[in-house]
Design a protein around this motif. Sequence first.
Motif, PDB file in Angstrom:
ATOM      1  N   ARG A   5       0.838  -1.194   0.000  1.00 50.15           N
ATOM      2  CA  ARG A   5       0.000   0.000   0.000  1.00 50.15           C
ATOM      3  C   ARG A   5       0.874   1.245   0.000  1.00 50.15           C
ATOM      4  O   ARG A   5       1.962   1.246   0.576  1.00 50.15           O
ATOM      5  N   HIS A  33      -6.898   0.582   7.868  1.00 51.90           N
ATOM      6  CA  HIS A  33      -6.897  -0.575   6.970  1.00 51.90           C
ATOM      7  C   HIS A  33      -7.363  -1.836   7.689  1.00 51.90           C
ATOM      8  O   HIS A  33      -8.008  -2.689   7.083  1.00 51.90           O
ATOM      9  N   ARG A  61     -10.532  -4.099   6.553  1.00 51.31           N
ATOM     10  CA  ARG A  61     -10.488  -5.563   6.400  1.00 51.31           C
ATOM     11  C   ARG A  61     -11.562  -6.223   7.261  1.00 51.31           C
ATOM     12  O   ARG A  61     -12.217  -7.174   6.825  1.00 51.31           O
ATOM     13  N   ASN A  63     -19.063  -7.114  -2.290  1.00 54.03           N
ATOM     14  CA  ASN A  63     -18.422  -5.974  -1.647  1.00 54.03           C
ATOM     15  C   ASN A  63     -17.307  -6.425  -0.714  1.00 54.03           C
ATOM     16  O   ASN A  63     -16.220  -5.835  -0.681  1.00 54.03           O
ATOM     17  N   GLY A  86     -14.327  -7.549  -2.669  1.00 59.69           N
ATOM     18  CA  GLY A  86     -13.668  -6.361  -3.228  1.00 59.69           C
ATOM     19  C   GLY A  86     -12.814  -5.644  -2.203  1.00 59.69           C
ATOM     20  O   GLY A  86     -11.693  -5.208  -2.497  1.00 59.69           O
ATOM     21  N   ILE A  87     -13.318  -5.517  -0.984  1.00 59.73           N
ATOM     22  CA  ILE A  87     -12.557  -4.847   0.084  1.00 59.73           C
ATOM     23  C   ILE A  87     -11.282  -5.623   0.389  1.00 59.73           C
ATOM     24  O   ILE A  87     -10.196  -5.055   0.501  1.00 59.73           O
ATOM     25  N   ALA A 147      -9.676  -7.897  -1.453  1.00 57.32           N
ATOM     26  CA  ALA A 147      -8.775  -8.129  -2.579  1.00 57.32           C
ATOM     27  C   ALA A 147      -8.114  -6.859  -3.094  1.00 57.32           C
ATOM     28  O   ALA A 147      -7.140  -6.931  -3.842  1.00 57.32           O
ATOM     29  N   SER A 148      -8.611  -5.697  -2.701  1.00 59.37           N
ATOM     30  CA  SER A 148      -8.132  -4.443  -3.263  1.00 59.37           C
ATOM     31  C   SER A 148      -6.998  -3.846  -2.436  1.00 59.37           C
ATOM     32  O   SER A 148      -6.987  -3.933  -1.211  1.00 59.37           O
ATOM     33  N   ASP A 149      -6.027  -3.225  -3.111  1.00 60.01           N
ATOM     34  CA  ASP A 149      -4.984  -2.473  -2.407  1.00 60.01           C
ATOM     35  C   ASP A 149      -5.551  -1.183  -1.828  1.00 60.01           C
ATOM     36  O   ASP A 149      -5.058  -0.696  -0.823  1.00 60.01           O
ATOM     37  N   ASP A 150      -6.540  -0.623  -2.499  1.00 58.54           N
ATOM     38  CA  ASP A 150      -7.203   0.580  -2.004  1.00 58.54           C
ATOM     39  C   ASP A 150      -8.690   0.265  -1.839  1.00 58.54           C
ATOM     40  O   ASP A 150      -9.462   0.297  -2.797  1.00 58.54           O
ATOM     41  N   PRO A 151      -9.127  -0.041  -0.606  1.00 55.64           N
ATOM     42  CA  PRO A 151     -10.518  -0.445  -0.392  1.00 55.64           C
ATOM     43  C   PRO A 151     -11.508   0.719  -0.342  1.00 55.64           C
ATOM     44  O   PRO A 151     -12.701   0.487  -0.144  1.00 55.64           O
ATOM     45  N   TRP A 168     -14.769   0.463  -2.365  1.00 52.26           N
ATOM     46  CA  TRP A 168     -15.585  -0.644  -1.886  1.00 52.26           C
ATOM     47  C   TRP A 168     -16.253  -0.301  -0.561  1.00 52.26           C
ATOM     48  O   TRP A 168     -17.397  -0.713  -0.317  1.00 52.26           O
TER      49      TRP A 168
END
Length: 191
Positions: free
Chosen positions: A2, A16, A20, A63, A66-67, A69-73, A76
Motif C-alpha cells: 500500500r 486498513h 479488512r 463488496n 472487493g474490500i 482483494a483491493s490495495d485501495d478499499p 468498496w
Amino acid sequence: MRPDTRGNGRPDPATHALARGLGWFSIALGVAEITAPHRLARTLGMDGHEPVVLAYGVREVVNGIGILASDDPTPWIWGRVGGDALDIATVAAGMSGDNPRIGNAAVALVSLLGITAVDLYCARGLGEERERRSAPIRDYRDRTGYPRQVQAVRGAARAGGFEIPDDFRGPPALRPYQDGTAPLSTAAAHA
C-alpha cells in the motif's frame, strides 16, 4: 504494497484493519442472507421480500471480496455505505403498523444505523489518506535557509573582529589562560 498515507512510508494500520474487518463482516452477512433469505425476511416481518434479501446478500459478498482483494478499499467501503442506505430504506419500509414483528425490524434498523456510522468513519478515513497521497511532496533537500552558501559565511565573525560577549562565554574558571593568571577572551585564544 500500500502507498504511504501518513507521510512516514507506512499506511495507517488502524484504518486498513477496520476496512479488512468490514470486508469479512460483509462476507459473513452476505452468506447469511444468501443461505437463509426466507428466515431473515420472516424474522423482520417482511414476508415476500426474499428475492430482495437474496440480492442484498450477493451484494454484500461481492463488496466484502472487493474490500479484501483491493490495495485501495476506499471505493468498496463507499459501496458498503450505499448498500447500507438501501438496507435502511428497505427495513424502514417494513416498519409499518401492520408488521407483526416491528420490534425485530426496529432492532435491525438501529443495528443498520450503527454499522453505517462505522462504514462512514472508515470511508472518510480512507478518503483522507487518499487526499494526502495525491498531494505533491515538496523536496527541500537542496535548501539551507541561508542567503549565501554555508562555506561563504564560515569564519566571517572572526574576520570582522567579533568579540564574544561575557554573558555568552563559559565561566571564568573554564576559560583558557595565557600565562596561567588571567583568562583570555575567546577571540584572543583562537588568534
